[in-house]
Scaffold this active site. Structure first.
Site, short mmCIF file in Angstrom:
data_model
loop_
_atom_site.label_atom_id
_atom_site.label_comp_id
_atom_site.label_asym_id
_atom_site.label_seq_id
_atom_site.Cartn_x
_atom_site.Cartn_y
_atom_site.Cartn_z
NE ARG A 216 -3.38 0.56 2.69
CZ ARG A 216 -3.11 1.25 3.81
NH1 ARG A 216 -2.40 0.70 4.76
NH2 ARG A 216 -3.55 2.47 3.96
CE LYS B 74 1.51 -5.24 6.47
NZ LYS B 74 1.32 -3.99 5.75
NE ARG C 200 1.92 7.31 16.74
CZ ARG C 200 2.86 8.19 16.48
NH1 ARG C 200 3.80 7.93 15.60
NH2 ARG C 200 2.90 9.34 17.10
C1 BTN Z 1 0.48 -3.82 2.36
O1 BTN Z 1 0.31 -4.18 3.53
O2 BTN Z 1 1.15 -2.83 2.10
C2 BTN Z 1 -0.15 -4.63 1.27
C3 BTN Z 1 0.72 -5.77 0.88
C4 BTN Z 1 0.15 -6.61 -0.23
C5 BTN Z 1 1.16 -7.59 -0.76
C6 BTN Z 1 0.55 -8.55 -1.74
S1 BTN Z 1 1.64 -9.88 -2.08
C7 BTN Z 1 0.61 -10.42 -3.37
C8 BTN Z 1 0.11 -9.19 -4.08
N1 BTN Z 1 1.03 -8.78 -5.11
C9 BTN Z 1 1.63 -7.63 -4.84
O3 BTN Z 1 2.47 -7.07 -5.55
N2 BTN Z 1 1.17 -7.14 -3.67
C10 BTN Z 1 0.17 -8.00 -3.10
#
Ligand code: BTN
Length: 327
Positions: free
Chosen positions: A120, A185, A321
Site C-alpha cells: 500500500r 504485521k 497506531r
Molecule cells: C500492504 O500491507 O502494504 C499490502 C501488501 C500486499 C502484498 C501482496 S503480495 C501479493 C500481491 N502482489 C503484490 O504485488 N502485492 C500484493
C-alpha cells in the site's frame, strides 16, 4: 532464481538428502547445472547442507506451492481457478494485465517469488521464497468501483478467519488493511481496481502473509513483523493455507456482493485490534489526529471519536497506531 534453480528446489523441498547425480538425472540436466541451482537456492536464503556420499538437503524443508494440492483442498464447485508460478513481477500487476485482456472472474495467481511486490501507499512488499505466501485473485463485480469502498475491510474479515484457523487465534485486524499479531504485521492486503465508478468493475485483491520467520524480512521492513508458524508452533502448509484463504474469500465476497460491508461490519469490529481504543492517526503532513476508534462505516472509513466530534477517516495516506494517552 531461474527455472533450473526452482526445479532443483522442488527436488530438495522434502528435506531429505538427494545426490547431485540423482537430481541431474531426474531433471535431465548436467550435475554442473544442479550445482548452479544449489548456489542460487543458497543465495535466496534457503540453507543447503552438503554431505559427502549423501548429497544435498535443505536444512529446513519448504512446502512449495502446488496447484493440484490447493485444488484438492477446495470444494468441487469452487469459483476459483488456481494458477501457480515460480516468479513474477507482482501477482497484482499480472492479474491487472490479465483483467485488461478479459480474464474471467475467479482467477487466482500465487507466486513463489515476486521481483516487484507492491504494498500500500507505493511501498515495496518484501517476500522470501518459502517463507511468505503471496497471491492475488481477480473478481468481477456488477457494481461500480464507487460501491466497493468497503471491499478491503471485507477481505480483511476473510483473511482473519483464515489465519486464525491456520493457527493464529490471537491475530487481529488493524484498520484499514493489515492483519497483526502481538504487535507485529502478519499480513497485508492490496486491492487494485479496474473499471468504472458506476460499474461493472473488476478488483484485483492481493494478499501477502508472513508464514515463516525470516530475519531477512525483518531487516528490510520498517515495522515489527509477525509470522504464522511462530504462532501455530508448527510448520504451516502454504497450499492448505491458500485453500483456506480462498474458501474464506469466496464466502465473504458472496456476502459483500449481495449485502455490502454492513453485513460483515460486526465481525470486522470484533476483530479490530484498536476497537474502542485511543489511537493516533498520522497524516501525510506529519500532523496527528487523536481519538477513539469506534468502528468502520459502510464505505470502510474509520469512525474516530475526537474532541471535536465523530470524524470519518478514509484510508488514503494515513497510518494508525495506538494512542499515547489511555482511552
Ligand atoms: C500492504 O500491507 O502494504 C499490502 C501488501 C500486499 C502484498 C501482496 S503480495 C501479493 C500481491 N502482489 C503484490 O504485488 N502485492 C500484493
Amino acid at each position: 532464481m531461474n527455472t533450473m534453480a526452482f526445479q532443483t528446489l522442488r527436488a530438495l523441498s522434502d528435506g531429505a538428502f538427494h545426490s547431485g547425480e540423482d537430481i541431474a538425472g531426474a531433471l535431465g540436466v548436467t550435475r554442473g547445472a544442479v550445482w548452479y541451482g544449489i548456489r542460487d537456492i543458497s543465495a535466496a536464503g534457503l540453507a543447503v547442507e552438503k554431505v559427502r556420499g549423501r548429497g544435498y538437503r535443505l536444512q529446513v524443508p519448504v512446502s512449495l506451492l502446488d496447484a493440484d494440492v490447493v485444488r484438492s483442498d477446495l470444494p468441487a464447485n469452487t469459483a476459483w481457478r488456481v494458477e501457480i508460478c515460480n516468479r513474477v513481477d507482482s501477482t497484482n500487476a499480472e492479474l491487472l494485465r490479465r483483467a485488461a485482456q478479459g480474464a474471467a472472474s475467479g482467477l487466482v495467481l500465487a507466486a513463489e517469488m515476486q521481483t516487484a511486490g507492491r504494498g500500500r501507499r507505493g511501498r515495496v512488499w518484501h517476500s522470501r521464497i518459502g517463507s511468505t505466501l503471496t497471491f492475488s485473485v481477480l473478481w468481477r463485480f456488477a457494481q461500480g468501483t464507487r460501491e466497493l469502498a468497503g471491499l478491503s475491510l471485507a477481505v480483511g474479515v476473510a483473511l482473519l478467519r483464515a489465519v486464525q484457523a491456520a493457527g493464529a487465534p490471537d491475530a487481529r485486524l488493524k484498520w484499514p488493511n493489515d492483519a497483526v499479531l502481538r504487535g507485529g504485521k502478519l499480513a497485508g492486503i492490496l486491492i487494485e481496481m479496474h473499471g468504472d465508478l458506476l460499474g461493472p468493475s473488476a478488483a484485483v485483491i492481493g494478499i501477502g502473509i508472513n508464514v515463516r520467520r525470516d530475519p531477512r524480512i525483518g531487516a528490510v521492513v520498517e515495522q515489527p513483523v509477525a509470522d504464522l508458524e511462530s504462532a501455530a508452533g508448527s510448520c504451516v502448509d502454504r497450499n492448505r493455507l491458500l485453500a483456506g484463504l480462498l474458501q474464506a474469500l469466496e464466502e465473504v465476497i458472496g456476502i459483500f456482493s449481495a449485502q455490502g460491508f454492513t453485513a460483515l461490519r460486526e465481525e470486522w469490529q470484533g476483530g479490530h485490534v484498536y476497537q474502542d481504543c485511543r489511537v493516533d492517526l498520522l497524516r501525510p503532513d506529519g500532523s496527528l489526529l487523536s481519538g477513539i476508534a469506534r468502528g468502520a462505516g459502510e464505505d470502510g472509513a474509520l469512525q474516530l471519536e475526537t474532541a471535536g466530534g465523530l470524524v470519518h477517516v478514509h484510508s488514503g495516506e494515513v497510518s494508525l497506531r495506538a494512542g499515547q494517552a489511555a482511552a
